[in-house]
Design a protein around this motif. Structure first.
Motif, PDB file in Angstrom:
ATOM      1  N   MET A   3       0.818  -1.218   0.000  1.00 51.92           N
ATOM      2  CA  MET A   3       0.000   0.000   0.000  1.00 51.92           C
ATOM      3  C   MET A   3       0.849   1.265   0.000  1.00 51.92           C
ATOM      4  SD  MET A   3      -3.402  -0.231   2.413  1.00 51.92           S
ATOM      5  CE  MET A   3      -3.207   1.479   2.910  1.00 51.92           C
ATOM      6  N   THR A   4       2.004   1.175   0.623  1.00 50.63           N
ATOM      7  CA  THR A   4       2.867   2.367   0.705  1.00 50.63           C
ATOM      8  C   THR A   4       3.406   2.764  -0.669  1.00 50.63           C
ATOM      9  OG1 THR A   4       4.655   3.396   1.950  1.00 50.63           O
ATOM     10  CG2 THR A   4       5.049   1.169   1.180  1.00 50.63           C
ATOM     11  N   ILE A   5       3.354   1.863  -1.615  1.00 53.96           N
ATOM     12  CA  ILE A   5       3.728   2.190  -2.995  1.00 53.96           C
ATOM     13  C   ILE A   5       2.510   2.711  -3.772  1.00 53.96           C
ATOM     14  CG2 ILE A   5       4.763   1.268  -5.119  1.00 53.96           C
ATOM     15  CD1 ILE A   5       6.619   1.188  -2.678  1.00 53.96           C
ATOM     16  N   GLN A   6       1.347   2.259  -3.347  1.00 53.02           N
ATOM     17  CA  GLN A   6       0.107   2.583  -4.056  1.00 53.02           C
ATOM     18  C   GLN A   6      -0.378   4.003  -3.781  1.00 53.02           C
ATOM     19  OE1 GLN A   6      -3.062  -0.005  -2.786  1.00 53.02           O
ATOM     20  NE2 GLN A   6      -4.375   0.521  -4.501  1.00 53.02           N
ATOM     21  N   THR A   7      -0.200   4.455  -2.553  1.00 50.46           N
ATOM     22  CA  THR A   7      -0.718   5.768  -2.171  1.00 50.46           C
ATOM     23  C   THR A   7       0.092   6.314  -1.006  1.00 50.46           C
ATOM     24  OG1 THR A   7      -2.674   7.018  -1.453  1.00 50.46           O
ATOM     25  CG2 THR A   7      -2.431   4.771  -0.586  1.00 50.46           C
ATOM     26  N   ILE A   8       0.010   7.636  -0.833  1.00 49.56           N
ATOM     27  CA  ILE A   8       0.670   8.242   0.328  1.00 49.56           C
ATOM     28  C   ILE A   8      -0.274   8.202   1.525  1.00 49.56           C
ATOM     29  CG2 ILE A   8       1.956  10.279   1.106  1.00 49.56           C
ATOM     30  CD1 ILE A   8       2.300  11.077  -1.821  1.00 49.56           C
ATOM     31  N   GLY A   9      -1.538   7.975   1.250  1.00 48.44           N
ATOM     32  CA  GLY A   9      -2.511   7.888   2.334  1.00 48.44           C
ATOM     33  C   GLY A   9      -3.885   8.280   1.818  1.00 48.44           C
ATOM     34  N   TYR A  10      -4.916   7.833   2.524  1.00 46.24           N
ATOM     35  CA  TYR A  10      -6.290   8.145   2.144  1.00 46.24           C
ATOM     36  C   TYR A  10      -6.749   9.450   2.811  1.00 46.24           C
ATOM     37  CZ  TYR A  10      -6.216   3.565   0.018  1.00 46.24           C
ATOM     38  OH  TYR A  10      -5.888   2.481  -0.771  1.00 46.24           O
ATOM     39  N   ASP A  11      -7.979   9.811   2.551  1.00 41.16           N
ATOM     40  CA  ASP A  11      -8.518  11.104   2.982  1.00 41.16           C
ATOM     41  C   ASP A  11      -8.713  11.129   4.507  1.00 41.16           C
ATOM     42  OD1 ASP A  11     -10.061  13.323   3.566  1.00 41.16           O
ATOM     43  OD2 ASP A  11     -11.342  13.112   1.814  1.00 41.16           O
ATOM     44  N   LYS A  12      -7.792  11.775   5.186  1.00 41.68           N
ATOM     45  CA  LYS A  12      -7.829  11.797   6.649  1.00 41.68           C
ATOM     46  C   LYS A  12      -8.856  12.792   7.187  1.00 41.68           C
ATOM     47  CE  LYS A  12      -3.424  12.688   7.000  1.00 41.68           C
ATOM     48  NZ  LYS A  12      -3.112  12.691   5.557  1.00 41.68           N
TER      49      LYS A  12
END
Lengths: 439, 439
Positions: free
Chosen positions: B283-292
């Motif tokens: 996941m760390t390659i897929q995105t920097i993070g979702y909508d916090k």
């Protein structure tokens, strides 16, 4: 100041002793400064706080399409968002797919789909012996990380002030059917700040790939991210490609991560009608739709491209002084020493800094030991390997300007120390520094 | 009313003529009613409008962790959200990954990762000759669509009032290493409304898979979605599995899509520490993070599981009358005719309706021609093929109750017509209807 490589070992040793004292003083302060990522500063994020509470109950259910944004559906986004990003990306709204909060995630998904399902009916990349991507360098580490995860072989492509080396791109793309893509940040490139010239864009648009499923991943992350009134213009790749009947080779990406909130922006991609259909066909299995309320929130806040550009001027007003502080310090401390070169970008989020060949890692190490974290040296190259061990990506936006200044003062000391060490160690060979592509 | 199959062809023909008149009257009205998807009604969505503007500028930057929710980062979610979903899913907050707005997307990604990269170091499923999933039926069409897209072979598993046929599940899972997963909606199952019994959960927890990368996809979509005070209880699968040292075989999923907004909720998954780490690494390659920010918005609005349950009572108050209207109409119109059975769920979003074998498609066709769209007949089975052509998923929540009543009146007429046609066509064979699992 005279160039270091014209000095004697004795002179250099003397200078280094002085530098070491300065370095030790910094180190004693126990700094904890982070210049590692291209993150907006808090003051930049404050610019969009008005977007937090800007929707009324009525807004939610009275969209242009009459859809209830709170409910399921609208896989490719609300019409207002498709319109806004269409303008931003220079394509018709019908060709735009609005995603979640991350364009990186859309790129990852696009690669993942190509690996698993192929593109427009071609063989899934997973079933091929070899898949290669061209990577203009220095470039964006997260692009490279996706390739590495999927086992896609990366080939470095040199960059100059006009963009990637197009002779090499054309040669590889037209001769090798295992070359399936290229990563481009065409405007205010990460990290060099280069905007691709019209000629480069036209040559991209005219590529004749050996692989019919070759795609240009055109990550227009900084399309409206100017630092001042003097702005670069980027030719519309999609239009140029369409003129050549080549529109299927283009995937465009953008987001508001550095327009509104980095953690809660809206991402989008766009492509030809054929690619659009191909992607939606898989996406409809992946999700019922992305967050339409956040799309609506953005559309109401940003309104249109003109207002968005107005909003970006406020960002520029906050970060231009930071870029200037970095450039002024680099210039004051390093000009004439013959040990470094750096970019002078008109937009984007980075200053690309080159040490003498072989010195970047040592600079990173010295900074780290004194409490300043840089983007890991090598990160701007595939596999984290800078073949010349010289490129450092400076990200000035996140730290408050006082901290940034401290970090830069230290950085320059580290560059000098590492350079002197290097020159002394190699005093029997000639040291050169590269020309910075847009110095 | 006498059962249709005790009547003569003449009697049935006479009844059908009358029904045909009623049908034609409906048809003439030009209805356009949609009972196809499990979507909340507008009144349900209104319950969460208070969440739209509930954050202040201070909230955004003063989270439990001290992080600025507006900026990049926090790949697995903000601590408050991890805590809330941990309570909901019955696991420690540290094991929870908060996603975007769609748990379906998290399931898709989980399958996609297993196909591409394997699970915990095992061979990627893409590299195996055959991958199979067990599919309790009737089930959720979007689960099946993911398998179909990835070329995963689906095996139907019968459901009864306690859940899937565990003899069959155990036999297949323990004997066939190509069986890599099973889709479960363990509480108020889609569409049957069944909640898995304690014994079924314990047998799941004690599975001894032939494949070490076998996983239970435990889609707890309706974990807090009761219709009234009489509620089903679901045993904690993760805890039970952990007792057997079997915690790695469980992936848990949930979302607030039917708690707050279906288009703008928050999704989450949870698993063992080993699985968590394995997933985050990709996941760390897929995105920097979702909508916090949306995570924070939810946490401030829902507060904790008790408040969330209070909120769900408001949903129940709105949709219980719709379920009752459906059940009352079905009972009034169809009881005693011997042509159908249906579920009486205590929660969830559906009523599962079974015609006589061989009649469902005809019912769907008749409804459609008169302007009422049902979930496509067959959709509740892998490949869209109901082997008995009998199951219809009724989704009562979206239409206003007046429209729902109209649709149901028509539906019952269609069921009767289709049944009579079927009985007459097969008047030389004996027709039976199945027992509804939780009738």
């Amino acid at each position: 100041m005279a160039a270091y490589n014209t000095m004697s070992v004795e002179q250099l040793t003397e200078i280094k002793e002085q530098l070491q004292k300065e370095y030790d003083t910094f180190k004693a302060q126990g700094l904890k400064l982070d210049m590692s990522r291209g993150k907006p500063g808090r003051d930049q994020l404050d610019l969009s706080v008005g977007m937090m509470n800007n929707l009324t109950s009525d807004d939610l259910v009275t969209t242009a399409s009459g859809a209830d944004t709170r409910n399921y559906g609208m896989l490719d986004g609300i019409p207002e968002a498709k319109e806004l990003f269409g303008q931003l990306l220079g394509v018709d709204a019908s060709q735009v797919i609005i995603g979640g909060n991350s364009s990186l995630n859309m790129m990852y998904d696009t690669i993942a789909r190509a690996m698993q399902f192929g593109i427009l009916g071609s063989t899934p990349w997973n079933k091929l012996d070899k898949v290669k991507f061209l990577c203009p360098v220095p470039g964006y580490d997260r692009h490279f990380a996706i390739c590495e995860l999927f086992g896609i072989e990366m080939i470095n492509i040199a960059m100059d002030e006009n963009g990637p080396d197009m002779d090499e791109v054309e040669r590889l793309v037209s001769s090798d059917a295992s070359v399936k893509g290229i990563w481009c940040v065409p405007k205010y490139s990460n990290p060099t700040g280069v905007t691709y010239s019209d000629e480069v864009v036209k040559r991209f648009a005219a590529l004749k790939p050996a692989a019919k499923d070759f795609r240009i991943f055109w990550d227009n992350a900084y399309c409206v991210h100017h630092l001042g009134e003097e702005q670069d213009e980027l030719l519309n790749l999609y239009e140029e490609a369409a003129k050549n009947g080549n529109e299927n080779i283009v995937y465009l990406f953008a987001s508001t991560s550095k327009v509104t909130f980095s953690g809660a922006g809206v991402a989008a991609m766009a492509s030809s009608p054929a690619n659009f259909k191909d992607i939606l066909q898989k996406m409809t299995i992946q999700t019922i739709g992305y967050d339409k309320i956040n799309q609506l929130r953005h559309c109401k806040f940003l309104k249109n491209v003109e207002m968005l550009q107005e909003h970006m001027r406020k960002h520029a007003a906050l970060i231009k002084p930071k870029f200037d502080a970095v450039l002024d310090t680099l210039s004051a401390e390093l000009d004439g020493l013959g040990i470094a070169s750096w970019s002078h970008p008109k937009g984007g989020y980075f200053i690309s800094f080159d040490t003498m060949d072989g010195c970047a890692e040592r600079v990173g190490q010295l900074c780290k030991e004194a409490g300043v974290v840089l983007t890991p040296v090598g990160a701007t190259f595939p596999y984290g390997q800078d073949p010349n061990n010289r490129n450092i990506r400076i990200a000035p936006t996140f730290p408050p300007i006082g901290e940034l200044q401290q970090a830069l003062d230290l950085f320059c000391i580290c560059v000098k120390i590492a350079s002197i060490e290097h020159i002394i160690q190699n005093s029997d060979v000639i040291c050169t520094i590269p020309d910075q592509v847009n110095a």
